[in-house]
Design a protein around this motif. Structure first.
Motif, PDB file in Angstrom:
ATOM      1  N   THR A 165      61.278 -14.759  -7.918  1.00 13.70           N
ATOM      2  CA  THR A 165      61.388 -14.271  -6.548  1.00 13.70           C
ATOM      3  C   THR A 165      62.822 -14.351  -6.038  1.00 13.70           C
ATOM      4  O   THR A 165      63.686 -15.015  -6.631  1.00 13.70           O
ATOM      5  N   LEU A 166      63.037 -13.687  -4.906  1.00 15.94           N
ATOM      6  CA  LEU A 166      64.343 -13.774  -4.244  1.00 15.94           C
ATOM      7  C   LEU A 166      64.651 -15.199  -3.800  1.00 15.94           C
ATOM      8  O   LEU A 166      65.818 -15.594  -3.733  1.00 15.94           O
ATOM      9  N   LEU A 167      63.614 -15.975  -3.500  1.00 17.38           N
ATOM     10  CA  LEU A 167      63.839 -17.367  -3.122  1.00 17.38           C
ATOM     11  C   LEU A 167      64.436 -18.153  -4.291  1.00 17.38           C
ATOM     12  O   LEU A 167      65.170 -19.120  -4.076  1.00 17.38           O
TER      13      LEU A 167
ATOM     14  N   ILE B 105      71.372 -13.431  -4.299  1.00 17.44           N
ATOM     15  CA  ILE B 105      71.111 -11.993  -4.302  1.00 17.44           C
ATOM     16  C   ILE B 105      70.564 -11.603  -2.931  1.00 17.44           C
ATOM     17  O   ILE B 105      69.578 -12.167  -2.456  1.00 17.44           O
ATOM     18  N   SER B 106      71.201 -10.640  -2.284  1.00 16.44           N
ATOM     19  CA  SER B 106      70.788 -10.234  -0.945  1.00 16.44           C
ATOM     20  C   SER B 106      69.506  -9.417  -0.997  1.00 16.44           C
ATOM     21  O   SER B 106      69.245  -8.692  -1.957  1.00 16.44           O
TER      22      SER B 106
ATOM     23  N   SER C 288      77.486  -8.881  -7.413  1.00 14.04           N
ATOM     24  CA  SER C 288      76.888  -8.507  -6.143  1.00 14.04           C
ATOM     25  C   SER C 288      77.092  -7.024  -5.854  1.00 14.04           C
ATOM     26  O   SER C 288      78.156  -6.459  -6.112  1.00 14.04           O
ATOM     27  N   THR C 289      76.043  -6.380  -5.315  1.00 13.08           N
ATOM     28  CA  THR C 289      76.103  -4.969  -4.933  1.00 13.08           C
ATOM     29  C   THR C 289      75.404  -4.792  -3.594  1.00 13.08           C
ATOM     30  O   THR C 289      74.654  -5.672  -3.145  1.00 13.08           O
ATOM     31  N   PRO C 290      75.602  -3.668  -2.924  1.00 18.12           N
ATOM     32  CA  PRO C 290      74.825  -3.400  -1.706  1.00 18.12           C
ATOM     33  C   PRO C 290      73.352  -3.232  -2.057  1.00 18.12           C
ATOM     34  O   PRO C 290      73.009  -2.765  -3.143  1.00 18.12           O
TER      35      PRO C 290
END
Length: 910
Positions: free
Chosen positions: A333-335, A340-341, A878-880
């Protein structure tokens, strides 16, 4: 009789031969001792083959000047062959029904003995294979390599990589999906479990709603790489049936993976545009093998477990193998990855903190493999295999446009593939092969909304079936001073069916079928060989193949391939190929009913995306954006050209190989959305078209359309009409944007270089090995129409990056093996405009350590392994983020969010 019934009858008859035949080949207990004196290696191998009846194939060049120490007597053929090869720098790997002698390869991870249990990685410039046994004994046991229809001949003019079971396991991967991502020639974008909503540049990837993964050689799309299982086609997956889901193939059942990075429609037919990836399943194994593997991230909660067991038995004339694999993986997960945004709303608002997002879905898979081989008579051999896999997955994500859209996706995928073949030796050196195969994929996907209330969003079901039967004659035509002219001639019939429907509404989005009939042939012409070699011209060989196919929905196509090999010296070879390929639209695209129209105020759209107003006349208008598949699609075609050089040299215990390949592919009519200059989103198309009408194909954006043009767009694409931002209907339309429509583009062109190096040195204290596999893309351009300017998508977000390399170093001694791999991706940009943002390079390190036990006692056959992927725990660049496509703040086409992943494995063979 219908085509389907004829096909079913032929396949059932072919399979019945395998099921009704008696037991298969293995060395009997009463085999006499094998012995032989020291002698030139080529002669010793021929004597060995005569004594044992085991086919052995090798090249004259590889055994030239080498001596065998002989063997004093053993009843075990493998041990005797190992004794003959000891100290020669060569190894024997299984191929067909015997062994292939090759230069010993490094980096396997199992410290392989001279006789290995799986094929080693083979350089693209492999030599022609010579049978050590007599023609009558060997002609059915020769190897057929991916990329050719001829037995005993490698496609030397084409770039081919062969990865053995030891190579795959030694890389530290757990699944087939993980393995192909280690190959620099394979692009990680397109259809993959890392992209639940696809990418803006690949509309087909949006249709991958089952978390499947397709091979994507050269970045031309998953549909442009032909994926085979034991040389047979597999029914395609996804909501449009555009790619083979290779993640359903269990890694424990794989014997080797052949990767042909060249067009091959002349051999295999449609879809082999970027190349071919052939997964060869295990067949020859005797005993019981149990294995367990557990892995976990070191940051986060995700863990993975795999359990496999294999049973094999053999009798005098045949063998049988059964294998089962269970794989279970938690979600990531993102958590687990706070660096990572998360995706945001189109206006930049963050998602609610309660919205959990899965970077990798949870999954559970069961796989079963059955394989059998039977020698009915010395001239007739039968074989068959069946693979079944079932995967249940669950992924939570959201596509944040202007409102909450948090959902959980639960697809269940099943694949069944059955194949059988009969090989019959005719007079002379000719053989006939009849084969049949059946493959089906079933996907059942339920989607549930989790916000603002829990509710079902429907159930989608897709069925994909494929039948195939064929026959082929192959053999020696005549002998020239340069060698044997070999030829193959065959026919094939195939039927494909695909349906996709919404169970909840009963709506069918596609129900189609396709019949294909093919005639193909191949000829190998050795113009100069050992008997007529000249200075600077040791070998000169020409390979010509062609395939004629007739499609029930797209007519006939002819695709040739010409390959040339020139060897000025024994260690140096130059090669080149020219080929054409053909790919009809997927059945889910041809006649698709997926068209939609969205109507909204232009001000609403501009404010969301920050697009400047191109002209005051557009300030207060509504606009229409059209999505889906254009009517009247045409087939895709391509031309491919390769040039290469191979160098291989073995001196004593030292060997080195170098391979260089240049490729140039022109892909005409490739299906895709209109490429936007600067790699910008399609929402920018109106601004660009207003400022420079020539920047996009005519008709991409229609300004101030007439009422007839509005109604025509609704007629062709308005199967479903969405209203947003306060729009009430098709009134006050300032423009119609067709940039998102999937249609035939004018061309996609790419050029590049592959460089591979392998080095090995055997010493008294162990064996050292090292190598690199790298790809450098020179150009990657897309052109929407002949009048539109080409758009360079190389080195932009979600697209191929110019430079990728994977280096390795290994050491092996006394059953221990250690390998380290370095993976590097070059830096690139979000787009090619002046406002683009830089994306950093990415370098990761993988390591594996293995101990293989052998000898007497309970430890015999025990294998222990520990590996760490991304051992330095490097975050992806990192990317948008891009909420509309459910894309988070990294590039899943070129990196992974997994982080450091450590695995432990134990296996025992009895």
């Amino acid at each position: 009789m219908s085509f389907r019934r004829r096909l079913a009858g032929a396949a059932a008859l072919s399979l019945s031969h395998v099921l009704l035949a008696g037991p298969a080949f293995a060395q009997s207990e009463g085999t006499p001792e094998i012995s032989g004196p020291a002698a030139p290696l080529g002669e010793a191998l021929k004597v060995f083959s005569e004594q044992t009846g085991v086919a052995v194939v090798f090249t004259e060049a590889v055994v030239q000047g080498k001596m065998s120490a002989g063997t004093d007597g053993t009843a075990d053929a493998g041990a005797a062959l190992g004794a003959l090869l000891r100290g020669t720098g060569l190894e024997a790997v299984p191929g067909g029904n015997g062994y292939v002698i090759r230069v010993r390869q490094g980096g396997s991870g199992n410290n392989p003995p001279p006789v290995r249990t799986a094929p080693a990685r083979t350089p693209s410039g492999a030599e022609p294979l010579v049978a050590a046994s007599s023609v009558g004994e060997q002609r059915l046991g020769q190897v057929t390599v991916t990329g050719t229809s001829l037995r005993g001949i490698a496609p030397e003019s084409s770039p081919l990589q062969i990865y053995s079971r030891e190579d795959i396991l030694g890389s530290g991967v757990t699944t087939t999906e993980q393995f192909i991502r280690t190959l620099p020639q394979n692009f990680g974008g397109g259809s993959t479990e890392f992209l639940p909503g696809g990418t803006p540049s690949d509309p087909n990837s949006i249709q991958n709603q089952s978390f499947g993964t397709g091979a994507n050689i050269r970045g031309l799309g998953a549909g442009a790489t032909l994926t085979l299982l034991n040389g047979n086609r597999i029914a395609p997956a996804s909501q449009i049936g555009d790619f083979v889901d290779l993640s359903l193939i269990p890694l424990s059942a794989v014997e080797r993976v052949d990767v042909l990075t060249d067009g091959a429609s002349s051999i295999y037919g449609a879809d082999a545009v970027g190349g071919v990836m052939n997964f060869v399943l295990r067949r020859d194994f005797e005993g019981v093998e149990l294995s367990g593997r557990y892995g976990t991230v070191t940051s986060g909660e995700m863990a993975e477990a795999r359990y496999a067991q294999t049973f094999g038995t053999a009798w005098e004339t045949g063998n049988l193998l059964a294998s089962y694999e269970f794989l279970k993986r938690d979600n990531l997960t993102l958590l687990d990855r706070p660096g990572i945004s998360a995706p945001t709303y189109l206006d930049g608002r963050p998602a609610p903190a309660s919205f959990e997002y899965d970077l990798l879905p949870a999954q559970e898979r069961h796989s079963i493999l059955l394989a059998a081989h039977q020698s009915v008579t010395p001239a007739l051999q039968l074989s068959g295999s069946a693979l079944f896999s079932r995967r249940e997955a669950e992924g939570r994500n959201y596509a944040l446009t202007t409102g909450d859209n948090w959902v959980v996706n639960r697809p269940v995928s099943e694949v069944l593939t059955v194949s059988s073949a009969a090989d019959y030796a005719l007079s002379g050196d000719w053989a006939f092969r009849a084969d049949g195969s059946f493959s089906q994929v079933r996907t059942h996907r339920s989607v549930t909304a989790l916000a603002p209330t829990v509710r079902s969003l429907g159930v989608q079901v897709s069925h994909s079936d494929m039948w195939s039967v064929g026959g082929q004659f192959e053999g020696r035509v005549l002998t020239l001073p340069g060698g044997d002219i070999r030829a193959a001639l065959g026919v094939q019939l195939r039927q494909e069916d695909f349906t996709n429907r919404n169970v909840t509404t009963g709506e069918v989005s596609r129900d189609g079928d396709r019949d294909v009939a093919a005639l193909y042939g191949e000829v190998q012409l050795p113009l100069i060989g050992a008997d007529n070699a000249l200075p600077g011209m040791q070998r000169l060989e020409l390979n010509v193949s062609a395939r004629l196919e007739d499609y029930s929905d797209f007519g006939s196509t002819r695709n040739p391939k010409v390959g040339l090999l020139w060897a000025p010296a024994e260690a140096l070879r130059f090669r080149g190929t020219y080929s054409t390929s053909f790919a009809p639209p997927p059945l889910g695209r041809s006649g698709a009913l997926d068209q939609t129209v969205a109507i909204m105020p232009y001000t609403f759209n501009r404010n969301l995306l920050g697009i400047p107003l191109p002209d005051p006349s557009l300030a207060d208008v509504n606009f229409m954006v059209v999505n889906g598949t254009a009517p009247g699609l045409n087939a895709e075609t391509s031309e491919a050209f390769t040039l290469g050089a191979d160098y291989s040299k073995t001196v004593g215990q030292h060997s080195v190989e170098a391979r260089l390949t240049y490729y140039d592919i022109s892909f005409e009519g490739r299906l895709g959305a209109t490429p936007i200059p600067g790699n910008l989103p399609e929402s920018w198309a109106p601004s660009l078209a207003w400022e420079d009408p020539a920047s996009l194909p005519a008709g991409t954006v229609v300004f101030f359309p007439t009422e007839a043009e509005v109604q025509a767009a609704l007629q062709d694409y308005g199967r479903i009409v969405f209203l947003a931002g306060g729009a009430t209907g098709p009134e006050n339309i300032g423009f119609i944007n067709f940039a998102s429509v999937t249609r035939n583009l004018a061309s996609t062109e790419t050029r590049g270089l592959d460089v591979q190096l392998d080095w090995e040195q055997s010493t008294d204290w162990g064996r050292l090995s090292a190598g690199i596999n790298s790809s450098y893309i020179l150009d990657f351009n897309q052109q929407a129409s002949p009048s539109a300017p080409p758009v360079d998508i190389l080195n932009t977000l979600y697209n191929p990056v110019d430079f990728k390399i994977r280096g390795r170093a290994g050491f092996e001694v006394d059953g221990w093996s250690a390998n380290a791999f370095v993976n590097h991706l070059a830096s690139y940009q979000t787009d090619s405009t002046a406002l683009s943002r830089g994306i950093g390079s990415w370098t990761t390190v993988d390591v594996t350590l293995t101990k293989q036990f052998s000898g007497a006692g309970l430890a015999d056959g025990l294998r222990l392994s520990v590996s760490a992927v991304n051992v330095l725990d490097q975050d992806p660049p990192s990317t948008p983020s891009l909420g509309r496509f459910r894309l988070t703040g990294y590039d899943p086409a070129n990196a992974t969010p997994l982080g450091r992943f450590v695995t432990f494995e134990i296996s025992k063979a009895f």
